[in-house]
Scaffold this motif. Structure first.
Motif, PDB file in Angstrom:
ATOM      1  N   UNK A 133     -39.832  60.218  30.489  1.00  0.00           N
ATOM      2  CA  UNK A 133     -38.840  59.277  29.566  1.00  0.00           C
ATOM      3  C   UNK A 133     -39.352  58.361  28.559  1.00  0.00           C
ATOM      4  N   UNK A 134     -40.552  58.288  28.736  1.00  0.00           N
ATOM      5  CA  UNK A 134     -41.270  57.684  27.511  1.00  0.00           C
ATOM      6  C   UNK A 134     -41.402  55.995  28.176  1.00  0.00           C
ATOM      7  N   UNK A 135     -41.007  55.509  28.964  1.00  0.00           N
ATOM      8  CA  UNK A 135     -40.460  53.993  29.010  1.00  0.00           C
ATOM      9  C   UNK A 135     -42.015  53.369  29.125  1.00  0.00           C
ATOM     10  N   UNK A 136     -43.102  54.131  30.041  1.00  0.00           N
ATOM     11  CA  UNK A 136     -44.363  53.435  30.126  1.00  0.00           C
ATOM     12  C   UNK A 136     -45.441  54.201  29.640  1.00  0.00           C
ATOM     13  N   UNK A 137     -45.085  55.221  28.695  1.00  0.00           N
ATOM     14  CA  UNK A 137     -46.022  56.214  28.241  1.00  0.00           C
ATOM     15  C   UNK A 137     -47.122  55.623  27.358  1.00  0.00           C
ATOM     16  N   UNK A 138     -46.589  54.417  26.544  1.00  0.00           N
ATOM     17  CA  UNK A 138     -47.629  53.715  25.675  1.00  0.00           C
ATOM     18  C   UNK A 138     -48.852  53.414  26.298  1.00  0.00           C
ATOM     19  N   UNK A 139     -48.741  52.630  27.549  1.00  0.00           N
ATOM     20  CA  UNK A 139     -49.715  52.038  28.241  1.00  0.00           C
ATOM     21  C   UNK A 139     -50.579  53.190  28.797  1.00  0.00           C
ATOM     22  N   UNK A 140     -50.034  54.476  29.091  1.00  0.00           N
ATOM     23  CA  UNK A 140     -50.657  55.349  29.815  1.00  0.00           C
ATOM     24  C   UNK A 140     -51.370  56.721  29.140  1.00  0.00           C
ATOM     25  N   UNK A 141     -50.830  56.871  27.919  1.00  0.00           N
ATOM     26  CA  UNK A 141     -50.998  58.017  26.863  1.00  0.00           C
ATOM     27  C   UNK A 141     -52.716  58.423  27.078  1.00  0.00           C
TER      28      UNK A 141
END
Length: 368
Positions: A133-141
């Motif tokens: 859903x992308x909610x925490x993707x910025x930190x893990x991409x």
């Protein structure tokens, strides 16, 4: 076939790399009772999600007191990897990690690394991807990309913030997801796909804004007809926005033309903008079922195998794993299960022109 793997499996927080080379083996391909090959494995790594989307985990059902699967009942990363090796022996070439929200599973990058190191019998890497859903993707991409994940799909049902917050039902702002999409592109995922479930009366007015936003970008936008997945959503056929209407809506403003499918069993019908503005897709399991070419099987968070997104019962692979069965025994069990598969729910639903009444497994449990 491989030698039997060790039956003494560590939990994922104690992991050592379990991956072994599979080069040099002959390819084994199996077909179900309707002659559909097994090619695509979807793995739900957690049933938990931080969104309460109306078409998947409505808040009135999955509230604060809902009991999710206990950690000890989930498959460990080592168990998932062992099963993935078995599936590769049977012809699997693609694995998609799903949930729930898969990025809520701690150290998910370890599992990505294990699966990215697997090889098909002819020595090729698997097509490994993940839906979030992308909610925490910025930190893990970046971590996920470095671990070996090269493709990613992000769910985004609206560009308008008020509409998006209504859809996720927790007040999560759309700007954070748009930033995650940009981050995924910058990191190097190729392609980045964005999925939007369209439900009449909720977000059909977002079709054009979404198309406008992602035109002339590397992102492939895909629209999905609202489906009757699970038994706890208030699904009504009149809430479907048919694929034909989505195509017409876009074509009136941004002329598009059809593309050939990339491979047999591809879920999305492919289109491209005539002015070179990029590609988009339509997934239409309600109005244009694609059961006849379905090559997908699903593994739940706790190790149950489901032959269809609309299944009502599954086969317990975790019991085989934890009772000392050999890889060969597990492979034979999977082959037998797939060989007896006759599922074609969407075709039956369309033929009967109504939602079928049997109890269905929830989408957050086996992945979309």
């Amino acid at each position: 076939m491989r030698n039997q793997a060790s039956n003494s499996l560590q939990r994922d927080d104690q992991a050592s790399d379990p991956v072994r080379s599979s080069e040099g083996r002959e390819t084994c391909s199996i077909h179900d009772a309707l002659d559909r090959p097994l090619k695509d494995l979807r793995i739900s790594v957690t049933d938990r999600c931080n969104f309460r989307c109306l078409y998947c985990m409505p808040k009135q059902v999955f509230g604060n007191d809902f009991r999710f699967i206990r950690h000890q009942d989930m498959l460990s990363f080592e168990e998932i990897t062992r099963l993935a090796r078995c599936f590769v022996e049977l012809g699997i070439t693609k694995i998609r990690l799903t949930g729930g929200e898969p990025l809520l599973r701690r150290h998910i990058e370890r599992l990505v690394a294990y699966l990215a190191a697997l090889r098909t019998p002819d020595g090729k890497p698997l097509d490994l991807t993940l839906t979030t859903n992308g909610s925490v993707l910025s930190q893990q991409a970046q971590t996920l990309f470095d671990a070996g994940l090269k493709r990613i799909t992000i769910s985004l049902d609206a560009i308008d913030n008020d509409c998006f917050m209504k859809m996720n039902d927790i007040g999560f702002h759309v700007d954070k997801i748009l930033h995650a999409v940009e981050q995924a592109v910058q990191v190097g995922f190729l392609p980045v796909k964005v999925n939007a479930v369209i439900r009449r009366g909720f977000n059909e007015n977002q079709i054009l804004p979404l198309a406008r936003h992602f035109r002339h970008t590397p992102v492939i936008l895909r629209f999905i007809e609202y489906m009757d997945v699970g038994s706890n959503i208030d699904w009504h056929r009149e809430q479907i926005v048919p694929a034909s209407q989505i195509v017409e809506t876009i074509n009136q403003h941004f002329p598009i033309e059809p593309l050939e499918p990339n491979y047999l069993g591809e879920t999305a019908e492919r289109w491209r903008y005539k002015d070179g503005g990029g590609e988009l897709g339509i997934i239409s399991s309600i109005t244009q079922p694609f059961c006849a070419d379905c090559t997908r099987i699903r593994l739940s968070t706790e190790g149950r195998l489901y032959p269809c997104l609309f299944s009502s019962e599954g086969f317990d692979l975790r019991a085989l794993l934890r009772s000392g069965q050999s890889d060969q025994q597990i492979i034979q069990a999977i082959a037998s299960y797939w060989g007896n598969r006759t599922n074609h729910y969407s075709e039956l639903r369309k033929k009967q022109a109504k939602q079928l009444t049997e109890q269905k497994i929830e989408m957050h449990y086996i992945g979309g």
